[in-house]
Scaffold this motif. Structure first.
Motif, PDB file in Angstrom:
ATOM      1  N   TYR A  26     -10.371   0.852   0.217  1.00 48.23           N
ATOM      2  CA  TYR A  26      -9.057   1.458   0.461  1.00 48.23           C
ATOM      3  C   TYR A  26      -8.917   2.736  -0.352  1.00 48.23           C
ATOM      4  O   TYR A  26      -8.579   2.726  -1.529  1.00 48.23           O
ATOM      5  CB  TYR A  26      -7.944   0.470   0.117  1.00 48.23           C
ATOM      6  N   TYR A  44      -1.440   0.825   4.588  1.00 48.81           N
ATOM      7  CA  TYR A  44      -1.300   0.778   3.136  1.00 48.81           C
ATOM      8  C   TYR A  44      -0.947   2.152   2.570  1.00 48.81           C
ATOM      9  O   TYR A  44      -0.190   2.266   1.604  1.00 48.81           O
ATOM     10  CB  TYR A  44      -2.586   0.266   2.495  1.00 48.81           C
ATOM     11  N   LEU A  80      -4.755  -0.947  -3.956  1.00 52.32           N
ATOM     12  CA  LEU A  80      -3.499  -1.564  -3.543  1.00 52.32           C
ATOM     13  C   LEU A  80      -2.523  -1.667  -4.700  1.00 52.32           C
ATOM     14  O   LEU A  80      -1.640  -2.518  -4.713  1.00 52.32           O
ATOM     15  CB  LEU A  80      -3.764  -2.970  -2.969  1.00 52.32           C
ATOM     16  N   GLY A  84       0.448  -4.219  -1.851  1.00 49.71           N
ATOM     17  CA  GLY A  84      -0.298  -4.612  -0.659  1.00 49.71           C
ATOM     18  C   GLY A  84       0.452  -5.539   0.273  1.00 49.71           C
ATOM     19  O   GLY A  84       0.279  -5.468   1.490  1.00 49.71           O
TER      20      GLY A  84
END
Length: 468
Positions: free
Chosen positions: A285, A371, A398, A445
């Motif tokens: 991410y 996200y 996150l 998250g």
């Protein structure tokens, strides 16, 4: 003398009765059932054994059981139903549950870290993989496994990680584990047995792993974290022969190890005959920077790599993996077999198919913009409502972190937030001595955009109250 019996009928009830206790048997039976209901161990509407069956089961006269049931009905713990059967009363269980809940704090919004959005789990794609595995896998796949895990998953992950994370993974050097928790615990135990003595950890860092290291017999020392990653000069002075790093996105500061830091870590390991443990926990991410490859690809013999599906798919899957230097593979395989005989094979084979068919890539591509939107909302709302709190480490992962300005107490802020039903978490547990600079960690998250906005507004009210 203690005597325990259970019935073989549809409604079983384990009850311990003491004939020599000096307490009437019907009262012992009442207390046993009453206590279990109070503790929430018997749910509402649970059907009780018939008085005749329970009496036969416990070696009692039926009158003793009838007397106990009648008393519990009178007290509201049981209720008699038409047709001659008895159930646990709704009210009794509700009261027990309410009593248990008084010890817990009800949070409207929780910024707790390590909580991905499991509502987005790709159920349909996962079911296709699971169905395919059940239809096509050979029978021998259900036998005891190699300690390293299913070969199909090790092949699929090696291909994926070499392509996406720049690792130098080989299936024979990989081990499947039940998340990072098991993998790191087994690895530290094996390393301690092989003569390693001192583990360096980033300061601040995850406090749970330090406890695991101490339990394994290792000494733990903290090494400061700079904006470019762990301070390698301080690591050199620490006397450590192991170091654990979260190089791709440091927890909790969010620092990303620079190319110079990565090269220096590998050189340190070679000089010291040491080992780097690379926790690559949320590298997939990333939002505002180019991807950075894993250190394992730079030095496969000096870096043990750990990854997991807990943040990318769901922690409940308990799927993790290690890429090990060849010299550690046999010992780790034996340790895994000794620990639990191997991770569940169906999930391994389903994940192997899921990865090989590109579903893992598709899921990550779908989740990144979601996200990122939540991350942007958090940062933007904080800039408006709490400009004195400047987020750092926002480019990936996150979570974000903010330092607190002087005069603003970490404990006071978190306590004031809690009074408003908001869960925010300070940095104190992550410092080696608990006395580092004050700050807050925000995990986002599992939150929605709306929840993030409301949460920051609640935090602004809490900070305002503390500052007055």
């Amino acid at each position: 003398m203690s005597r325990t019996r259970t019935s073989s009928g549809a409604g079983e009830l384990l009850v311990e009765l003491r004939r020599d206790a000096g307490v009437p048997l019907h009262q012992q039976l009442e207390k046993a059932i009453r206590d279990r209901i109070r503790q929430g161990l018997m749910r509402a509407d649970t059907v009780m054994p018939s008085t005749r069956a329970l009496a036969a089961d416990l070696g009692l006269s039926r009158g003793v059981v009838v007397e106990a049931y009648q008393q519990l009905v009178a007290e509201g713990y049981l209720v008699s139903r038409g047709g001659g059967y008895t159930q646990v009363a709704d009210v009794a269980v509700a009261e027990a549950s309410a009593t248990a809940r008084t010890t817990a704090v009800s949070l409207r919004i929780d910024f707790k870290y390590s909580k991905p959005d499991v509502s987005q789990f790709p159920r349909a794609a996962w079911m296709r993989s699971l169905r395919k595995v059940l239809n096509e896998m050979p029978h021998l796949s259900l036998a005891y496994l190699d300690g390293r895990g299913a070969l199909e998953l090790r092949h699929a992950l090696a291909d994926y990680l070499n392509r996406v994370r720049g690792t130098a993974a080989r299936p024979e050097n990989m081990l499947i584990c039940n998340g990072f928790a098991q993998g790191s615990r087994l690895l530290l135990q094996v390393l301690a047995k092989q003569g390693y003595r001192r583990l360096a950890v980033e300061d601040p860092s995850d406090n749970e792993l330090r406890e695991v290291a101490v339990a394994a017999g290792l000494e733990v020392v903290g090494v400061p974290v700079l904006e470019t990653g762990i301070d390698v000069d301080a690591l050199e002075q620490s006397g450590a022969d192991l170091v654990l790093v979260t190089a791709a996105h440091q927890f909790p500061t969010g620092a990303v190890a620079s190319p110079e830091t990565r090269a220096a870590l590998v050189a340190w390991a070679a000089r010291r005959d040491a080992l780097v443990i690379e926790d690559d926990y949320d590298a997939e991410y990333r939002y505002d920077r180019e991807p950075i490859g894993a250190m394992q690809g730079l030095s496969p013999d000096r870096v043990a790599y750990a990854g997991t599906a807990s943040k990318t798919l769901a922690p409940g899957l308990r799927l993790g993996w290690l890429i090990l230097p060849p010299r550690l593979v046999e010992a780790m395989s034996e340790a895994k077999l000794m620990d639990d005989r191997g991770s569940p094979v169906l999930e391994q084979l389903a994940f192997a198919d899921f990865v090989a068919r590109g579903e893992f890539d598709r899921h990550l591509r779908r989740m990144r913009p979601q996200y990122r939107l939540i991350r942007d909302t958090l940062v933007d709302r904080m800039a408006v409502r709490l400009p004195e709190l400047v987020p750092v480490g926002v480019s990936a992962g996150l979570h974000v972190m903010t330092w607190l300005p002087p005069g603003l107490s970490e404990s006071a802020v978190t306590a004031a937030a809690l009074e408003r039903g908001l869960g925010v978490y300070g940095l104190a547990p992550y410092w080696m001595d608990g006395k580092g600079r004050s700050g807050l960690v925000f995990g986002y998250g599992s939150l929605t955009v709306k929840a993030v906005v409301e949460g920051i507004d609640l935090l602004a009210a809490a900070v305002s109250g503390v500052s007055e």
